[in-house]
Design an enzyme around this catalytic site. Structure first.
Site, mmCIF file in Angstrom:
data_model
loop_
_atom_site.group_PDB
_atom_site.id
_atom_site.type_symbol
_atom_site.label_atom_id
_atom_site.label_comp_id
_atom_site.label_asym_id
_atom_site.label_seq_id
_atom_site.Cartn_x
_atom_site.Cartn_y
_atom_site.Cartn_z
ATOM 1 N N GLY A 18 0.682 -0.910 -0.453
ATOM 2 C CA GLY A 18 0.407 -0.349 -0.134
ATOM 3 C C GLY A 18 1.304 1.215 0.079
ATOM 4 O O GLY A 18 0.865 2.525 -0.397
ATOM 5 N N ASP A 223 0.693 -21.533 -0.871
ATOM 6 C CA ASP A 223 0.853 -20.069 -2.129
ATOM 7 C C ASP A 223 0.702 -19.495 -3.155
ATOM 8 O O ASP A 223 -0.145 -19.572 -3.859
ATOM 9 C CB ASP A 223 1.810 -19.022 -1.196
ATOM 10 C CG ASP A 223 1.806 -17.197 -1.975
ATOM 11 O OD1 ASP A 223 1.828 -16.668 -1.888
ATOM 12 O OD2 ASP A 223 3.269 -17.751 -2.787
ATOM 13 N N LYS A 227 -1.839 -19.572 -6.472
ATOM 14 C CA LYS A 227 -0.920 -19.040 -7.551
ATOM 15 C C LYS A 227 -1.796 -19.856 -8.843
ATOM 16 O O LYS A 227 -2.263 -19.185 -9.814
ATOM 17 C CB LYS A 227 -0.063 -18.235 -8.122
ATOM 18 C CG LYS A 227 0.616 -17.253 -7.331
ATOM 19 C CD LYS A 227 1.933 -17.228 -6.669
ATOM 20 C CE LYS A 227 2.629 -16.581 -5.629
ATOM 21 N NZ LYS A 227 3.704 -15.847 -5.142
#
Length: 365
Positions: A18, A223, A227
């Protein structure tokens, strides 16, 4: 009121990615004065910053102003209502990995909000959510882009979409999809030299910031499975979830119930021999072992786990924490289209998000 040539940007999540995104947004707004980009909303899980009349938040000091804000974030449905009532088009940038925010995408898209995000959970969760997201976007005309959900700033999703959209036939996708796993195996089983003990390499990766705070979150393979789920769906396979195909976990069964990451690392050396045996078996065959994901489109098979490769193979020759993704297609024949480079890190992940934002702006401005 907003001018006709203005796009409002709302940002959820102001952590590592962010912060990098805000810095890139600031540079983008200065570099491209049209359409005028105005930050109208920014929040973390605890604080929010926005004005009832949608007047712009100064991007230059948005993080400081957010830290000083006394407003708690409204409920996610209220955030959507607020943004949907804005006097200009809105792009919602979700820099979180939150399942709750992901579940809200269909509603946001239905209400005309475009979305760009690195959040894997939205696109690798239930197949129903995947369908709801793209159906809502198609109905409302709002855009949704998620390049960074697979390879950070690497153009993995856009390349696959281009292959599929131009009518090529993708037969197989294979690669190293985790910067953490790449670093670990390049250190543990290098193409030249000996490599360290497995537990030492895991500790080193954690110290260098390559793993999650609890390394088991990387070693369980989930993880990578997320994907692979995203890419398989884009290639046309209706994969139900990241747990609906074989995923090899590198966490010894006995250590799955450790109370913390530190507890796990303390006990891991007792299990080094298992990985040593795997490495020795590969060496005997003149190969090295790597943690890869593969999608066999024709056979409708997806899997994640350890595979052995010749030392000269592009997957074996990776350096550092790089990712490598090979697309085998009808057009490219026996020589796959290969994408390789840094697959993790705040700046490159935010670059993928910013690049997606630019694509959305070109379509809605």
């Amino acid at each position: 009121m907003a001018s006709a040539n203005q796009i409002l940007i709302a940002v959820i999540g102001a952590g590592g990615v962010g912060k990098c995104f805000l810095s890139q947004l600031q540079a983008l707004a200065a570099r491209k004065p049209s359409p005028k980009l105005s930050l109208c909303y920014i929040s973390t899980s605890r604080k929010a910053l926005y004005n009832d009349d949608y007047s712009p938040i100064n991007i230059d000091n948005a993080l400081d102003a957010l830290a000083a804000s006394s407003k708690a974030p409204p409920s996610l449905t209220k955030v959507v209502e607020y943004l949907a009532a804005a006097p200009a088009k809105v792009v919602l940038v979700d820099n979180t990995s939150s399942q709750d925010v992901a579940e809200l995408y269909p509603l946001a898209l239905e209400r005309g909000l475009s979305i760009v995000t690195p959040n894997k959970k939205a696109f690798s969760g239930s197949y129903q959510l995947w369908q709801d997201i793209f159906s809502a976007a198609s109905t409302s005309g709002a855009k949704v882009y998620h390049e960074s959900s697979v390879g950070a700033g690497l153009p993995v999703i856009s390349t696959l979409k281009d292959l599929v959209d131009t009518g090529d036939s993708v037969t197989k996708i294979e690669g190293v999809f985790s910067g953490t796993m790449s670093f670990l195996f390049n250190s543990f089983a290098p193409t030249e030299g000996k490599g360290g003990q497995w537990s030492d390499e895991v500790k080193k990766a954690k110290t260098l910031g390559y793993t999650e705070p609890d390394p088991r979150d990387d070693l369980n393979g989930l993880d990578v499975a997320r994907k692979l789920t995203i890419l398989a769906r884009l290639a046309g396979l209706p994969v139900e979830s990241p747990t609906s195909f074989p995923v090899q976990s590198l966490i010894p069964k006995e250590l799955e119930s450790c109370t913390s990451g530190d507890d796990f690392l303390e006990k891991l050396p007792a299990f080094d021999q298992q990985m040593e045996d795997t490495k020795a078996e590969a060496e005997k065959a003149g190969k090295v072992v790597r943690f890869v994901g593969s999608i066999d489109v024709a056979a409708n098979k997806v899997k994640v786990g350890l595979e052995m490769f010749d030392r000269a193979h592009p997957i074996a020759a990776l350096k550092g924490s790089d990712n490598i993704i090979s697309f085998y297609t009808k057009r490219y024949g026996n020589n796959p289209l290969i994408i390789q480079g840094a697959g993790a890190g705040g700046d490159v992940t935010a670059m993928g998000v910013t690049s997606d934002l630019i694509k959305v702006l070109s379509q809605i401005a």
